[in-house]
Design a protein around this motif. Structure first.
Motif, short mmCIF file in Angstrom:
data_model
loop_
_atom_site.label_atom_id
_atom_site.label_comp_id
_atom_site.label_asym_id
_atom_site.label_seq_id
_atom_site.Cartn_x
_atom_site.Cartn_y
_atom_site.Cartn_z
N GLU A 116 -5.26 -2.14 -6.08
CA GLU A 116 -4.10 -1.54 -6.40
C GLU A 116 -3.39 -2.22 -7.44
N ALA A 117 -3.46 -3.47 -7.43
CA ALA A 117 -2.88 -4.27 -8.65
C ALA A 117 -3.33 -3.77 -9.85
N GLU A 118 -4.42 -3.51 -10.04
CA GLU A 118 -5.37 -3.04 -11.17
C GLU A 118 -4.74 -1.63 -11.73
N ALA A 119 -4.71 -0.84 -10.39
CA ALA A 119 -4.22 0.47 -10.67
C ALA A 119 -2.73 0.59 -11.41
N HIS A 152 0.80 -1.13 -0.05
CA HIS A 152 0.08 -0.13 0.12
C HIS A 152 0.84 1.15 0.08
N THR A 153 2.05 1.24 -0.45
CA THR A 153 2.88 2.39 -0.53
C THR A 153 3.27 2.50 -2.14
N ARG A 154 3.55 3.81 -2.34
CA ARG A 154 3.78 4.51 -3.44
C ARG A 154 5.10 3.71 -4.20
N VAL A 203 1.49 -10.26 -3.67
CA VAL A 203 1.38 -10.76 -2.09
C VAL A 203 1.42 -9.44 -1.16
N ASN A 204 0.50 -9.43 -0.28
CA ASN A 204 0.73 -8.31 0.98
C ASN A 204 0.78 -9.04 2.07
N VAL A 205 1.72 -8.79 2.96
CA VAL A 205 1.94 -9.26 4.20
C VAL A 205 1.58 -8.26 5.24
N ALA A 206 0.59 -8.66 6.11
CA ALA A 206 0.29 -7.73 7.34
C ALA A 206 1.17 -8.23 8.32
N GLU A 207 2.03 -7.27 9.13
CA GLU A 207 3.01 -7.90 9.76
C GLU A 207 2.30 -7.74 11.20
N VAL A 208 2.64 -8.93 12.23
CA VAL A 208 2.08 -8.85 13.25
C VAL A 208 2.95 -7.92 14.23
N PRO A 209 2.18 -7.13 15.17
CA PRO A 209 2.76 -6.17 15.92
C PRO A 209 3.41 -7.05 17.10
#
Length: 149
Positions: free
Chosen positions: A75-78, A9-11, A34-40
Motif C-alpha cells: 500500500e505504501a508503494e502504491a 487500509h482506507t482510501r 505505521v499500521n495499528v491493529a486495534e484490539v476489540p
C-alpha cells in the motif's frame, strides 16, 4: 526529516500518504509507515441496562504480522512512499501512533481524517484528534476529500 505516516487500509490513509510524499518527498524526507491493529473490546450485557467490559487477551502469530507488514508495504508503494520503514503494532491507534513517533524520533506525523457524524465519533472516537492531543511533534491531518463514497 523523518515522517510517520499512519495507514489503515482506507482510501483516506492512502490520500494522506500521497499528500505526505507530494509535500515532503522532494526534500528527501525519510518515511515510517505505521499500521495499528486495534484490539476489540467486547461488551457483555449482564442485565438490561448494565454491562461488563471484559478484557480480551489477543495473541498475534508472527506470520500474520509479517503478512500485514507485506500488505502495508504494498500500500505504501502504491501511494508512492519511497523506501518506507514499515511497522505494524497492536493497541489503541491514537496511543500507538504517538508512541511510534516517540520511539523513532519523528519530526512530523501525517494522518487522514474520516468525515463522520457526531454520533459516529461518539461510538468510535477520532484517531486524528487523539494523535493531535497526544503527540509531542507536529501533526498534519489530511481530510477525506470524498466523504460520501
Amino acid at each position: 526529516m523523518k515522517v510517520l505516516v499512519a495507514m489503515d487500509h482506507t482510501r483516506t490513509s492512502l490520500e494522506a500518504a500521497r499528500t505526505a510524499v507530494r509535500l515532503l518527498g522532494p526534500s528527501g524526507a525519510e518515511f515510517l509507515v505505521v499500521n495499528v491493529a486495534e484490539v476489540p473490546v467486547p461488551w457483555l450485557a449482564s442485565t438490561p441496562g448494565f454491562g461488563v467490559v471484559a478484557p480480551l487477551t489477543l495473541e498475534v502469530e508472527p506470520a500474520s504480522e509479517v503478512d500485514e507488514a507485506a500488505v502495508l508495504a504494498d500500500e505504501a508503494e502504491a501511494a508512492g512512499v519511497p523506501d518506507a520503514e514499515i511497522e505494524v503494532v497492536i493497541g489503541d491507534p491514537g496511543q500507538e501512533i504517538c508512541a511510534a513517533a516517540e520511539r523513532h524520533d519523528v519530526d512530523l506525523i501525517v494522518v487522514g481524517s474520516h468525515d463522520r457524524s457526531a454520533l459516529a465519533r461518539l461510538i468510535e472516537p477520532s484517531v486524528s484528534h487523539r494523535v493531535l492531543r497526544g503527540s509531542s511533534c507536529p501533526v498534519l491531518v489530511v481530510p477525506d476529500r470524498h466523504p460520501t463514497d
